[in-house]
Design a protein around this motif. Structure first.
Motif, PDB file in Angstrom:
ATOM      1  N   LEU A 543       0.847  -1.192   0.000  1.00  0.00           N
ATOM      2  CA  LEU A 543       0.000   0.000   0.000  1.00  0.00           C
ATOM      3  C   LEU A 543       0.884   1.244   0.000  1.00  0.00           C
ATOM      4  CD1 LEU A 543      -2.700  -1.148   2.583  1.00  0.00           C
ATOM      5  CD2 LEU A 543      -2.901  -1.092   0.089  1.00  0.00           C
ATOM      6  N   LYS A 544       1.394   1.590  -1.169  1.00  0.00           N
ATOM      7  CA  LYS A 544       2.262   2.767  -1.264  1.00  0.00           C
ATOM      8  C   LYS A 544       1.509   4.048  -0.904  1.00  0.00           C
ATOM      9  CE  LYS A 544       5.681   1.023  -4.530  1.00  0.00           C
ATOM     10  NZ  LYS A 544       6.474   1.309  -5.746  1.00  0.00           N
ATOM     11  N   ARG A 545       0.228   4.043  -1.120  1.00  0.00           N
ATOM     12  CA  ARG A 545      -0.576   5.207  -0.733  1.00  0.00           C
ATOM     13  C   ARG A 545      -0.425   5.463   0.761  1.00  0.00           C
ATOM     14  NH1 ARG A 545      -5.640   4.385   1.190  1.00  0.00           N
ATOM     15  NH2 ARG A 545      -5.636   2.333   0.194  1.00  0.00           N
ATOM     16  N   ARG A 546      -0.474   4.402   1.573  1.00  0.00           N
ATOM     17  CA  ARG A 546      -0.314   4.539   3.011  1.00  0.00           C
ATOM     18  C   ARG A 546       1.103   5.013   3.360  1.00  0.00           C
ATOM     19  NH1 ARG A 546      -5.251   5.055   4.883  1.00  0.00           N
ATOM     20  NH2 ARG A 546      -6.506   3.155   4.896  1.00  0.00           N
ATOM     21  N   LEU A 547       2.084   4.480   2.639  1.00  0.00           N
ATOM     22  CA  LEU A 547       3.459   4.900   2.903  1.00  0.00           C
ATOM     23  C   LEU A 547       3.639   6.382   2.593  1.00  0.00           C
ATOM     24  CD1 LEU A 547       5.424   1.841   1.459  1.00  0.00           C
ATOM     25  CD2 LEU A 547       5.019   2.385   3.865  1.00  0.00           C
ATOM     26  N   ARG A 548       3.071   6.843   1.492  1.00  0.00           N
ATOM     27  CA  ARG A 548       3.189   8.267   1.152  1.00  0.00           C
ATOM     28  C   ARG A 548       2.540   9.139   2.224  1.00  0.00           C
ATOM     29  NH1 ARG A 548       2.230   6.229  -4.161  1.00  0.00           N
ATOM     30  NH2 ARG A 548      -0.012   6.603  -3.987  1.00  0.00           N
ATOM     31  N   GLU A 549       1.367   8.708   2.698  1.00  0.00           N
ATOM     32  CA  GLU A 549       0.683   9.487   3.723  1.00  0.00           C
ATOM     33  C   GLU A 549       1.491   9.512   5.037  1.00  0.00           C
ATOM     34  OE1 GLU A 549      -3.033   7.518   4.036  1.00  0.00           O
ATOM     35  OE2 GLU A 549      -3.857   8.329   2.177  1.00  0.00           O
ATOM     36  N   HIS A 550       2.004   8.344   5.415  1.00  0.00           N
ATOM     37  CA  HIS A 550       2.688   8.221   6.703  1.00  0.00           C
ATOM     38  C   HIS A 550       4.044   8.930   6.704  1.00  0.00           C
ATOM     39  CE1 HIS A 550       3.593   6.323  10.569  1.00  0.00           C
ATOM     40  NE2 HIS A 550       4.783   5.993  10.087  1.00  0.00           N
ATOM     41  N   HIS A 551       4.784   8.833   5.575  1.00  0.00           N
ATOM     42  CA  HIS A 551       6.153   9.356   5.515  1.00  0.00           C
ATOM     43  C   HIS A 551       6.256  10.639   4.687  1.00  0.00           C
ATOM     44  CE1 HIS A 551       7.847   5.810   7.471  1.00  0.00           C
ATOM     45  NE2 HIS A 551       7.240   5.015   6.605  1.00  0.00           N
ATOM     46  N   ARG A 552       5.158  11.280   4.404  1.00  0.00           N
ATOM     47  CA  ARG A 552       5.141  12.431   3.487  1.00  0.00           C
ATOM     48  C   ARG A 552       6.190  13.477   3.874  1.00  0.00           C
ATOM     49  NH1 ARG A 552       2.006  17.121   3.684  1.00  0.00           N
ATOM     50  NH2 ARG A 552       0.905  16.272   5.488  1.00  0.00           N
ATOM     51  N   GLN A 553       6.309  13.781   5.155  1.00  0.00           N
ATOM     52  CA  GLN A 553       7.233  14.805   5.616  1.00  0.00           C
ATOM     53  C   GLN A 553       8.494  14.207   6.234  1.00  0.00           C
ATOM     54  OE1 GLN A 553       4.517  17.045   8.171  1.00  0.00           O
ATOM     55  NE2 GLN A 553       4.250  18.562   6.527  1.00  0.00           N
ATOM     56  N   LEU A 554       8.879  13.067   5.735  1.00  0.00           N
ATOM     57  CA  LEU A 554      10.047  12.365   6.265  1.00  0.00           C
ATOM     58  C   LEU A 554      11.293  13.250   6.259  1.00  0.00           C
ATOM     59  CD1 LEU A 554      11.042   9.522   7.205  1.00  0.00           C
ATOM     60  CD2 LEU A 554      11.607   9.078   4.825  1.00  0.00           C
ATOM     61  N   LEU A 555      11.464  14.046   5.203  1.00  0.00           N
ATOM     62  CA  LEU A 555      12.649  14.888   5.068  1.00  0.00           C
ATOM     63  C   LEU A 555      12.394  16.345   5.423  1.00  0.00           C
ATOM     64  CD1 LEU A 555      14.048  13.505   1.700  1.00  0.00           C
ATOM     65  CD2 LEU A 555      14.682  12.844   4.016  1.00  0.00           C
ATOM     66  N   THR A 556      11.138  16.723   5.538  1.00  0.00           N
ATOM     67  CA  THR A 556      10.826  18.139   5.758  1.00  0.00           C
ATOM     68  C   THR A 556      10.420  18.458   7.185  1.00  0.00           C
ATOM     69  OG1 THR A 556       8.548  17.753   5.029  1.00  0.00           O
ATOM     70  CG2 THR A 556      10.125  18.483   3.361  1.00  0.00           C
ATOM     71  N   ASP A 557      10.301  17.434   8.044  1.00  0.00           N
ATOM     72  CA  ASP A 557       9.886  17.717   9.420  1.00  0.00           C
ATOM     73  C   ASP A 557      11.042  17.637  10.403  1.00  0.00           C
ATOM     74  OD1 ASP A 557      10.416  15.063   9.542  1.00  0.00           O
ATOM     75  OD2 ASP A 557       8.454  14.438  10.281  1.00  0.00           O
ATOM     76  N   GLY A 558      12.259  17.750   9.865  1.00  0.00           N
ATOM     77  CA  GLY A 558      13.431  17.757  10.731  1.00  0.00           C
ATOM     78  C   GLY A 558      14.211  16.460  10.721  1.00  0.00           C
ATOM     79  N   ALA A 559      13.663  15.421  10.113  1.00  0.00           N
ATOM     80  CA  ALA A 559      14.405  14.167  10.021  1.00  0.00           C
ATOM     81  C   ALA A 559      15.591  14.354   9.082  1.00  0.00           C
ATOM     82  CB  ALA A 559      13.490  13.056   9.503  1.00  0.00           C
ATOM     83  N   PRO A 560      16.699  13.681   9.325  1.00  0.00           N
ATOM     84  CA  PRO A 560      17.879  13.876   8.480  1.00  0.00           C
ATOM     85  C   PRO A 560      17.697  13.253   7.103  1.00  0.00           C
ATOM     86  CG  PRO A 560      18.248  12.096  10.047  1.00  0.00           C
ATOM     87  CD  PRO A 560      16.941  12.730  10.414  1.00  0.00           C
ATOM     88  N   ALA A 561      18.217  13.918   6.099  1.00  0.00           N
ATOM     89  CA  ALA A 561      18.243  13.314   4.760  1.00  0.00           C
ATOM     90  C   ALA A 561      19.213  12.148   4.803  1.00  0.00           C
ATOM     91  CB  ALA A 561      18.683  14.342   3.728  1.00  0.00           C
ATOM     92  N   GLY A 562      18.755  11.008   4.402  1.00  0.00           N
ATOM     93  CA  GLY A 562      19.617   9.835   4.416  1.00  0.00           C
ATOM     94  C   GLY A 562      19.088   8.785   5.350  1.00  0.00           C
ATOM     95  N   ALA A 563      19.886   8.393   6.320  1.00  0.00           N
ATOM     96  CA  ALA A 563      19.517   7.297   7.205  1.00  0.00           C
ATOM     97  C   ALA A 563      18.337   7.683   8.075  1.00  0.00           C
ATOM     98  CB  ALA A 563      20.700   6.917   8.084  1.00  0.00           C
TER      99      ALA A 563
END
Length: 578
Positions: A543-563
């Motif tokens: 369910l990539k739709r769920r992954l997009r919703e859950h991780h949408r701000q993975l890089l923009t909410d302060g999480a590091p780019a990369g690991a």
């Protein structure tokens, strides 16, 4: 290869079926029964959730013959008729029992009625909505599933409930459905070519499951040639790890019965259950969706069962090289090991439309799905402007084939949008090369719209799986912190055991491999703790739709780019597991 002699059904019997203009998906059982000379030979076997019926082993598992099936089908059809089921009535089927899915499909179509099957893994609220939309009048299924639907309907607002539904437990019907006191009139039903014989839901990966329709003649298209081309020698035995509630499962089971091919049906398609069935039944062929075949622990297949195996057949989404290679090492085919027949299709296609065969000696090309099957009249790649594209350019796949759905039951607008210049748009992004080989790049909703243009997730996934040895993975779009209106690729990995490296090391290794193949690199990598972190739908698609919703701000909410640290479970909006 053409099979003429030494088959379960003789050449004369298959020729009679092949030339019969009335044969189709709604009456295949009765036409097969009429030509068969072995009506008491066990042909269909069930491997239940706790093991085979009778706990057989070593290939000795009790099964049902054509005559056994005929008696059950007539009993069920008689019960349905007492409940007012008539031609064109819609009947819901919602059970974990693969054999009962098949028998109720035959019983309902034998009355000219329309079975509406739901995968038992479909959540009750989704199934209840699906049955309401498809206007069922009767619902049969496992007691807990039927009761769960009834509870949803009880709480639903006006307009979200079916008008009136008669419900019954399949286990009760199996034991108590009465035989008719005399031969039933107008039975079996005489179908016209365009009679509706099945409504079968799509995977639901992009949202609410769609309801493609299938007709008596077109749903059987492609099976005429398989009367001669499908392996059905007397030594052959088939194991179906396809969901028996799905159009693909029902199509292959009906084909096996038509050919007289001994076939085991699974209730549970988890890897351990598939291995148990392989060891008990010793099939020569195993069918399944990619996720079922990928999860098979091949080390647990006994040497005796492995010696019988010559072919695996994956369908739906094309399979990953990493998973194919492990399976082709098992078996005793002519070249050693076994063959893997990889097929690309969808619920709406009615059957696999692109296929190629791999062995352990195959040299793989990135996401190559081979050639169109003979049932395909024309395949084309269309650009955004609706014009057909030449070799080498990526675009939307359009197909003309007689097996394709005539449309969606409750969505004529979607049906219209799915048609272009006489082709059905499958929702896939593909390209083909100068030699006529086709390559599957992505599903339309999963394309990553980067600042530099569209990126396709499936070739990236191939490299990530090969590099990490993960059990499963998904590449999907997350917000790009450097370009607010664009997205970039991230991946979630589901380990096959435990990774010895951390996410940062895995990311660096994957990106080095991607750069060597001139493919886009990942901006982030997540290691899932379990399947909840890489959720799949009822048919096993991620369910990539769920992954997009859950991780949408993975890089923009302060999480590091990369690991990225191991993922928490992906949740639905109500907090339940996806």
């Amino acid at each position: 290869m053409t099979y003429i002699f030494g088959t379960h059904r003789s050449a004369v019997q298959r020729l009679r079926l092949y030339l019969d203009p009335r044969l189709g998906a709604g009456n295949f059982f009765w036409h097969t029964w009429a030509v068969a000379s072995d009506r008491d030979r066990p042909i269909v076997f069930r491997y239940g959730a706790g093991g085979s019926d009778g706990n057989g082993a070593g290939g000795k598992v009790p099964g049902l013959s054509l005559n056994d099936m005929r008696i059950r089908i007539i009993r069920y059809a008689n019960w349905y008729r007492t409940q007012g089921v008539a031609p064109h009535t819609h009947v819901g089927v919602y059970t974990r029992d693969g054999l009962e899915n098949l028998l109720h499909y035959i019983a309902v179509t034998s009355l000219g009625a329309v079975p509406v099957h739901a995968n038992p893994r479909m959540p009750a609220d989704v199934a209840a909505d699906y049955f309401t939309r498809t206007r069922i009048a009767v619902l049969v299924g496992d007691r807990d599933l039927v009761d769960a639907c009834a509870a949803v309907w009880k709480e639903a607002s006006a307009g979200q409930q079916p008008e009136s539904v008669t419900a019954e437990d399949v286990a009760v019907l199996r034991e108590s459905a009465p035989k008719p006191p005399r031969p039933m009139p107008r039975f079996p039903y005489r179908h016209a070519d365009d009679n509706l014989v099945l409504i079968s839901h799509s995977s639901g990966t992009t949202g609410r499951p769609k309801a493609p329709m299938f007709l008596h003649r077109s749903f059987f298209a492609g099976r005429w040639e398989r009367l001669w081309a499908f392996p059905s020698l007397r030594a052959d035995r088939l194991l179906s790890a396809l969901p028996a509630s799905h159009s693909a499962g029902l199509a292959h089971l009906s084909m096996a019965i038509t050919l007289g091919l001994p076939t085991m049906i699974l209730d549970d398609i988890s890897g351990g259950a598939v291995v148990g069935a392989i060891n008990a039944f010793r099939p020569t062929m195993v069918l399944g969706f990619p996720i079922a075949l990928a999860g098979i622990p091949t080390v647990d297949i006994t040497p005796e069962a492995a010696q019988a195996l010559h072919t695996w057949s994956g369908m739906g989404d094309a399979s990953h090289e990493h998973h194919i290679r492990a399976l082709t090492e098992v078996g005793a085919g002519p070249a050693g090991g076994s063959a893997y027949r990889d097929g690309l299709g969808s619920s709406e296609m009615g059957m696999v439309l692109f296929t190629q065969v791999h062995t352990h000696q195959t040299r793989f090309a990135e996401r190559c799905v081979g050639l169109p099957t003979s049932v395909v009249k024309h395949a084309a790649v269309f650009g955004d402007d609706g014009r057909e594209l030449p070799p080498g350019q990526a675009g939307r796949l359009g197909v003309r084939a007689p097996s394709i759905t005539p449309g969606y039951w409750d969505d004529p607008d979607l049906t219209e949008r799915s048609l272009l210049d006489g082709h059905f748009l499958t929702g896939d992004i593909v390209r083909y090369d100068a030699e006529g080989l086709w390559y599957h790049l992505d599903r339309e909703p999963d394309v990553i719209h980067s600042a530099d243009g569209p990126l396709y997730s499936l070739p990236i996934e191939e490299v990530v799986l090969l590099e990490t040895g993960a059990l499963d993975c998904a590449v999907f779009a997350v917000e790009d912190p450097d370009h607010p209106s664009a997205t970039c690729p991230a991946a979630v990995l589901l380990p096959d055991g435990v990774f010895t490296e951390g996410p940062q090391e895995l990311l660096e290794r994957c990106n080095a491999a991607l750069r060597s193949r001139e493919l886009p690199t990942l901006r982030a990598l997540v290691v899932a703790a379990d399947r909840d972190g890489l959720p799949v739908g009822p048919t096993g698609k991620v369910l990539k739709r769920r992954l997009r919703e859950h991780h949408r701000q993975l890089l923009t909410d302060g999480a590091p780019a990369g690991a990225v640290a191991p993922a928490e479970p992906v949740r639905n909006r109500d907090g339940s597991s996806a």
